[in-house]
Design a protein around this motif. Structure first.
Motif, PDB file in Angstrom:
ATOM      1  N   VAL A  47      32.306 -19.578 -92.423  1.00  0.00           N
ATOM      2  CA  VAL A  47      32.896 -18.381 -91.808  1.00  0.00           C
ATOM      3  C   VAL A  47      32.008 -17.753 -90.729  1.00  0.00           C
ATOM      4  O   VAL A  47      32.493 -16.957 -89.920  1.00  0.00           O
ATOM      5  CB  VAL A  47      33.223 -17.303 -92.877  1.00  0.00           C
ATOM      6  CG1 VAL A  47      34.209 -17.848 -93.891  1.00  0.00           C
ATOM      7  CG2 VAL A  47      31.954 -16.802 -93.557  1.00  0.00           C
ATOM      8  N   PHE A  48      30.717 -18.089 -90.713  1.00  0.00           N
ATOM      9  CA  PHE A  48      29.795 -17.440 -89.772  1.00  0.00           C
ATOM     10  C   PHE A  48      30.237 -17.572 -88.314  1.00  0.00           C
ATOM     11  O   PHE A  48      30.264 -16.562 -87.591  1.00  0.00           O
ATOM     12  CB  PHE A  48      28.375 -17.988 -89.956  1.00  0.00           C
ATOM     13  CG  PHE A  48      27.364 -17.320 -89.073  1.00  0.00           C
ATOM     14  CD1 PHE A  48      26.826 -16.086 -89.430  1.00  0.00           C
ATOM     15  CD2 PHE A  48      26.945 -17.899 -87.883  1.00  0.00           C
ATOM     16  CE1 PHE A  48      25.892 -15.447 -88.621  1.00  0.00           C
ATOM     17  CE2 PHE A  48      26.011 -17.278 -87.065  1.00  0.00           C
ATOM     18  CZ  PHE A  48      25.487 -16.051 -87.439  1.00  0.00           C
ATOM     19  N   TRP A  51      33.325 -15.233 -87.901  1.00  0.00           N
ATOM     20  CA  TRP A  51      33.022 -13.808 -88.035  1.00  0.00           C
ATOM     21  C   TRP A  51      32.249 -13.265 -86.832  1.00  0.00           C
ATOM     22  O   TRP A  51      32.427 -12.105 -86.455  1.00  0.00           O
ATOM     23  CB  TRP A  51      32.175 -13.579 -89.292  1.00  0.00           C
ATOM     24  CG  TRP A  51      32.965 -13.601 -90.575  1.00  0.00           C
ATOM     25  CD1 TRP A  51      34.312 -13.806 -90.716  1.00  0.00           C
ATOM     26  CD2 TRP A  51      32.444 -13.407 -91.891  1.00  0.00           C
ATOM     27  NE1 TRP A  51      34.669 -13.770 -92.037  1.00  0.00           N
ATOM     28  CE2 TRP A  51      33.541 -13.507 -92.785  1.00  0.00           C
ATOM     29  CE3 TRP A  51      31.193 -13.160 -92.415  1.00  0.00           C
ATOM     30  CZ2 TRP A  51      33.408 -13.372 -94.163  1.00  0.00           C
ATOM     31  CZ3 TRP A  51      31.041 -13.025 -93.783  1.00  0.00           C
ATOM     32  CH2 TRP A  51      32.140 -13.132 -94.642  1.00  0.00           C
ATOM     33  N   THR A  52      31.370 -14.064 -86.288  1.00  0.00           N
ATOM     34  CA  THR A  52      30.439 -13.562 -85.271  1.00  0.00           C
ATOM     35  C   THR A  52      30.850 -13.891 -83.841  1.00  0.00           C
ATOM     36  O   THR A  52      30.125 -13.538 -82.904  1.00  0.00           O
ATOM     37  CB  THR A  52      29.038 -14.141 -85.528  1.00  0.00           C
ATOM     38  OG1 THR A  52      29.100 -15.587 -85.425  1.00  0.00           O
ATOM     39  CG2 THR A  52      28.535 -13.766 -86.911  1.00  0.00           C
ATOM     40  N   GLU A  53      31.969 -14.533 -83.669  1.00  0.00           N
ATOM     41  CA  GLU A  53      32.409 -14.929 -82.333  1.00  0.00           C
ATOM     42  C   GLU A  53      32.629 -13.719 -81.427  1.00  0.00           C
ATOM     43  O   GLU A  53      33.328 -12.772 -81.790  1.00  0.00           O
ATOM     44  CB  GLU A  53      33.700 -15.747 -82.420  1.00  0.00           C
ATOM     45  CG  GLU A  53      34.162 -16.310 -81.090  1.00  0.00           C
ATOM     46  CD  GLU A  53      35.438 -17.133 -81.216  1.00  0.00           C
ATOM     47  OE1 GLU A  53      35.906 -17.645 -80.184  1.00  0.00           O
ATOM     48  OE2 GLU A  53      35.951 -17.244 -82.345  1.00  0.00           O
ATOM     49  N   LEU A  60      25.427  -7.210 -83.881  1.00  0.00           N
ATOM     50  CA  LEU A  60      25.668  -8.009 -85.085  1.00  0.00           C
ATOM     51  C   LEU A  60      24.538  -7.826 -86.090  1.00  0.00           C
ATOM     52  O   LEU A  60      24.780  -7.617 -87.288  1.00  0.00           O
ATOM     53  CB  LEU A  60      25.800  -9.488 -84.710  1.00  0.00           C
ATOM     54  CG  LEU A  60      25.956 -10.484 -85.864  1.00  0.00           C
ATOM     55  CD1 LEU A  60      27.259 -10.228 -86.613  1.00  0.00           C
ATOM     56  CD2 LEU A  60      25.905 -11.916 -85.336  1.00  0.00           C
ATOM     57  N   SER A  64      25.492  -5.804 -89.439  1.00  0.00           N
ATOM     58  CA  SER A  64      25.633  -6.692 -90.594  1.00  0.00           C
ATOM     59  C   SER A  64      24.542  -6.462 -91.639  1.00  0.00           C
ATOM     60  O   SER A  64      24.829  -6.424 -92.844  1.00  0.00           O
ATOM     61  CB  SER A  64      25.628  -8.152 -90.155  1.00  0.00           C
ATOM     62  OG  SER A  64      24.382  -8.528 -89.613  1.00  0.00           O
ATOM     63  N   ARG A 148      25.315 -20.552 -83.790  1.00  0.00           N
ATOM     64  CA  ARG A 148      26.588 -20.921 -84.430  1.00  0.00           C
ATOM     65  C   ARG A 148      26.667 -22.434 -84.644  1.00  0.00           C
ATOM     66  O   ARG A 148      27.542 -22.901 -85.362  1.00  0.00           O
ATOM     67  CB  ARG A 148      27.773 -20.493 -83.564  1.00  0.00           C
ATOM     68  CG  ARG A 148      28.199 -19.037 -83.719  1.00  0.00           C
ATOM     69  CD  ARG A 148      27.210 -18.081 -83.080  1.00  0.00           C
ATOM     70  NE  ARG A 148      27.710 -16.706 -83.002  1.00  0.00           N
ATOM     71  CZ  ARG A 148      26.978 -15.675 -82.576  1.00  0.00           C
ATOM     72  NH1 ARG A 148      25.711 -15.854 -82.208  1.00  0.00           N
ATOM     73  NH2 ARG A 148      27.513 -14.460 -82.533  1.00  0.00           N
TER      74      ARG A 148
END
Length: 335
Positions: A47-48, A51-53, A60, A64, A148
């Motif tokens: 999911v990283f 989620w971070t796109e 972030l 986070s 990523r």
């Protein structure tokens, strides 16, 4: 069966006794640990990137890390309400002290303490932490990886989290011990010791100066690792660190606690003794610094005395039962 500071052999032998006493809890603590370091990394790696796109790295990092810290604390506080109010017999078997909770003894005083605790929590978590993180990010930039494409392996996560544990435990021990210095204690750490016995919300109840001295050094491990540590690992480390604090302050000695799976680890009972007596037991994850510098001798003497008293009590109870049975048998013969 209480650890002795005289020899390493005795310490190791008595630590093995601790594992045996965990019983079935040892099995479940292993399962929890395996799940955390296998299933959770798989989930976060999947999911990283999503989620971070499109999110700025500084934003972030700031949002986070704060959300993981505060969110985990708040979730645990909410769940603890059911733990303390349900008083389920199974859970009560793990309760450290057989005494009423503070809100049962003094409801009015409890409400005042709760408000004060909430105020310190807001100052520490909503002002100090975001401010320090923001200043550090602005001055030094992102010190960890937010890639990523190159996500950390499970082994890397485990090794880096263990490294952070060792660094944090060392700093926490000396920072905590420093705060108990007679010239510092009345002005700073005494606030945390308003809780004479551990209750879960006392984990973050501390003077802002103490919060910086004893708690924020948990960030040194990740800082030392730098770009070698990925944000995913940092998230998992934050949850581990907060979870240990919650576990040691909850007032229950759960046999399935994954934090007590490591050799020479502390316990909720270990930290509760520190709160109730204000003596020794300065470590967090482990006991070896306390053992090395003999700051847990009073605790183990207390345990040894408690075990003797418990053994004597059991002997008296058995003797009373045998005596009663003999009396009943004699009465039957007389009849």
């Amino acid at each position: 069966s209480s650890p002795n500071n005289q020899t390493v052999e005795k310490i190791i032998r008595n630590d093995s006794v601790r594992y045996i006493r965990k019983g079935y809890g040892l099995f479940f603590s292993i399962l929890i640990t395996l799940f955390y370091f296998t299933a959770v990394p798989v989930f976060l790696r999947s999911v990283f990137p999503v989620w971070t796109e499109g999110i700025d790295d500084v934003k972030l990092a700031l949002v986070s890390t704060w959300c993981f810290h505060v969110g985990f604390n708040f979730t645990a506080y909410c769940l603890s309400y059911f733990l303390y109010t349900s008083k389920h017999p199974f859970l009560e078997n793990y309760r450290i002290l057989d005494k009423p909770w503070p809100w049962e003894v003094d409801p009015v005083g409890w409400k005042k303490t709760l408000k004060t605790t909430g105020l310190f929590f807001l100052v520490n978590q909503c002002i100090i932490t975001p401010s320090l993180v923001y200043i550090d990010l602005k001055m030094n930039g992102i010190f960890f990886s937010t890639s990523r494409e190159h996500l950390p392996s499970t082994l890397t996560i485990i090794l880096q989290c263990f490294f952070c544990m060792l660094i944090d435990d060392f700093l926490f021990y000396w920072g905590h011990r420093l705060l108990h210095h007679p010239k510092l204690y009345p002005h700073i750490h005494k606030i945390h010791h308003r809780w004479h016995h551990t209750v879960i919300i006392s984990n973050e109840f501390s003077h802002p100066v103490e919060y910086v001295i004893a708690n924020l050094p948990a960030a040194l491990g990740p800082k030392l690792l730098g770009k070698h540590m990925h944000m995913i690992t940092l998230w998992m480390w934050i949850v581990m660190r907060v979870g240990e604090s919650l576990d040691s302050h909850c007032g229950y000695e759960f046999s399935w606690s994954p934090y007590r799976l490591l050799p020479l680890s502390g316990s909720a009972n270990y930290h509760d003794f520190h709160h109730s007596t204000n003596i020794g037991n300065y470590g967090s994850y482990f006991t070896f610094w306390d053992t090395l510098f003999k700051t847990n001798e009073v605790y183990f003497k207390y345990l040894a005395k408690h075990e003797r008293e418990l053994a004597l009590s059991q002997i008296r109870e058995q003797y009373s039962m045998v005596k009663q049975k003999v009396s009943e048998d004699m009465a039957k013969k007389t009849d």
